[in-house]
Design an enzyme around this catalytic site. Structure first.
Site, PDB file in Angstrom:
ATOM      1  N   TRP A  38      22.810 106.040  61.106  1.00  0.00           N
ATOM      2  CA  TRP A  38      24.306 105.559  61.518  1.00  0.00           C
ATOM      3  C   TRP A  38      24.982 106.531  62.423  1.00  0.00           C
ATOM      4  O   TRP A  38      24.796 107.787  61.923  1.00  0.00           O
ATOM      5  CB  TRP A  38      25.077 105.165  60.207  1.00  0.00           C
ATOM      6  CG  TRP A  38      26.305 104.494  60.564  1.00  0.00           C
ATOM      7  CD1 TRP A  38      26.647 103.569  61.352  1.00  0.00           C
ATOM      8  CD2 TRP A  38      27.582 104.875  60.210  1.00  0.00           C
ATOM      9  NE1 TRP A  38      28.102 103.177  61.303  1.00  0.00           N
ATOM     10  CE2 TRP A  38      28.635 104.177  60.509  1.00  0.00           C
ATOM     11  CE3 TRP A  38      27.668 105.992  59.067  1.00  0.00           C
ATOM     12  CZ2 TRP A  38      29.909 104.285  60.095  1.00  0.00           C
ATOM     13  CZ3 TRP A  38      29.182 106.179  58.706  1.00  0.00           C
ATOM     14  CH2 TRP A  38      30.318 105.238  59.133  1.00  0.00           C
ATOM     15  N   ASP A  97      24.360 107.127  50.670  1.00  0.00           N
ATOM     16  CA  ASP A  97      25.236 106.316  51.414  1.00  0.00           C
ATOM     17  C   ASP A  97      24.786 104.783  51.164  1.00  0.00           C
ATOM     18  O   ASP A  97      23.767 104.517  51.500  1.00  0.00           O
ATOM     19  CB  ASP A  97      25.099 106.774  53.189  1.00  0.00           C
ATOM     20  CG  ASP A  97      26.243 105.775  53.795  1.00  0.00           C
ATOM     21  OD1 ASP A  97      27.137 105.063  53.058  1.00  0.00           O
ATOM     22  OD2 ASP A  97      26.289 105.824  55.021  1.00  0.00           O
ATOM     23  N   LYS A 135      31.223  95.632  53.472  1.00  0.00           N
ATOM     24  CA  LYS A 135      30.108  94.403  53.777  1.00  0.00           C
ATOM     25  C   LYS A 135      30.179  93.405  52.546  1.00  0.00           C
ATOM     26  O   LYS A 135      30.212  92.276  52.812  1.00  0.00           O
ATOM     27  CB  LYS A 135      29.053  94.977  54.276  1.00  0.00           C
ATOM     28  CG  LYS A 135      29.029  96.239  54.837  1.00  0.00           C
ATOM     29  CD  LYS A 135      29.293  95.997  56.495  1.00  0.00           C
ATOM     30  CE  LYS A 135      29.642  97.513  56.987  1.00  0.00           C
ATOM     31  NZ  LYS A 135      29.373  97.449  58.271  1.00  0.00           N
TER      32      LYS A 135
END
Ligand code: PLP
Length: 419
Positions: free
Chosen positions: A134, A215, A251
């Protein structure tokens, strides 16, 4: 004219958020934004989960609720429930009080607080992130004062995991180095290690005394199961070793703008965890003092009530299933067009994104000719697709891969003259 800031130069757009800026400027009605990592319904609309609306209603109706500051570490109940969500109901680490948790500003804030803590209190300043990762990882860790290295992760030839390269690079890392691992649904590649590969990675990390930093931005979003998506983290915690975990509810609860997340540091003993927790407060206090109350209260309301929790799991699974069905539809549409190449990675990859393998030239063509927006590395958000838009995307991919391949020189000349 004579501003004291006259020498400030224009900063480039963020490579991911900049895609939406370009999309918003395009007046063409067929335009399609596959750049942003946010869930959309079949109708292409943002989704607020029913269970989130319910929780909010409960909070609004409760007149005893006030808007006082939270403590520096946030809502204690939310922290406990978050640790339980990722580590499991019967986690010995929680039972033994070995986990220090801080409510932070979504996944990004949790990563940053963790990184600041490590920069101050950990003996190794080097962190290894996967290649690719990311885009914000490099910036978050660099800004916190860590030095960032990469380990091989994605194999463009197989569009899968380069397990050999990964093990070699982590095997060559200095003892104690920090290793950033995507807990599930790796962004941008959609490629996750299989359970036996996770086991190989775990053994290597523990044997070299590396420090894992997970993460976890997509728990439940990858497979549709909260427990299955926590498998890697739980494997590492089960061996009794230490790790950090950054969780995001952006999310999986659709709480993007509420900025709800948590940093947990799993320690070897309760006394260390308590000292770590005290130091986390010193990191957070001068940064933003304490986190916001509303989003964490929504999450805690859902997590502590078994009916609401079950309702959340159903809605979460529906989001994950819609994404999986988009994968299938896109794969079928490309097969039906006889598009050159092997597209099976679209159905093999996991989570919100597909790393298509399209190059930046092909991406630029699709944006120019088909008004389809995505990051230049060819990553598309499957969550932004619908049954209605799949044919348009398949047409665009088909045309893009049918383009004559340009030489590096031609691409260079075109970039200078703008064609
Ligand atoms: C891998 C990864 N980590 C962290 C984040 C952080 O997201 P947020 O700060 O919105 O929770 C994202 C968001 O796209 C992500 O993809």
């Amino acid at each position: 004219m004579d501003s004291v800031f006259a020498a400030v130069v224009q900063a480039p757009e963020d490579p991911i958020l900049g895609v939406t800026v370009a999309y918003n400027k395009d007046p063409n009605p067929i335009k399609l934004n596959l750049g942003v990592g946010a869930y959309r319904t079949e109708e292409g609309k943002p989704l607020v989960l029913n269970v989130v609306r319910k929780a909010e209603q409960l909070l609004v109706n409760d007149r005893s609720r006030v808007k006082e500051y939270l403590p520096i570490l946030g809502l204690a109940e939310f922290n406990k429930l978050s640790a339980k969500l990722i580590l499991g109901d019967d986690s010995p680490a929680i039972q033994e009080n070995r986990v220090a948790t801080a409510q932070c500003l979504s996944g990004t804030g949790s990563l940053r607080v963790g990184a600041e803590f490590l920069a101050k209190h950990y003996h190794q300043r080097t962190i290894y992130i996967p290649l690719p990762s990311w885009g914000n990882h490099l910036k978050v860790f660099t800004m916190a004062g860590l030095s960032v290295n990469a380990y091989r992760y994605y194999d463009p030839a197989t569009r899968g995991l380069n397990i050999q390269g990964l093990l070699e690079d982590l095997g060559a890392a200095p003892s104690g180095a920090i290793v950033l691992l995507h807990a599930c649904a790796h962004n941008p590649t959609g490629v996750d290690p299989a359970p036996e590969q996770w086991e190989q990675i775990r053994q290597l990390i523990r044997s070299k005394a590396l420090l894992p930093f997970f993460d976890c931005a997509y728990q439940g979003f990858a497979s549709g199961s909260l427990d299955a998506d926590a498998l890697a983290v739980r494997m590492f915690v089960a061996d009794g070793g230490e790790c950090l975990i950054a969780q995001s509810y952006a999310k999986n609860m659709g709480l993007y703008g509420e900025r709800v997340g948590a940093l947990s540091i799993v320690c070897k003993g309760a006394d260390v965890a308590s000292r770590v927790e005290s130091q986390l407060k010193l990191v957070i206090r001068p940064m933003y003092s304490n986190p916001p109350i509303h989003g964490a209260s929504i999450a805690a309301t859902i997590l502590k009530n078994s009916d609401m929790y079950n309702e959340w799991k159903i809605e979460l699974k529906a989001m994950a299933d819609r994404i999986i069905s988009m994968r299938k539809q896109l794969y079928d549409a490309l097969s039906a067009r006889g598009t050159a190449g092997d597209w099976s990675h679209i159905i093999k990859q996991i989570g919100m994104f597909t790393f298509t393998g399209l190059n930046s030239d092909q991406v630029a063509f699709m944006t120019k000719e088909y008004h389809i927006y995505m990051t230049s590395d060819g990553r598309i958000s499957m969550a932004g697709l619908s049954s209605k838009t799949v044919p348009h995307l398949a047409d665009a991919i088909h045309a893009a891969v049918t383009l004559p391949v340009r030489s590096k020189f031609e691409i260079y000349v075109a970039s200078i003259f703008g064609f």
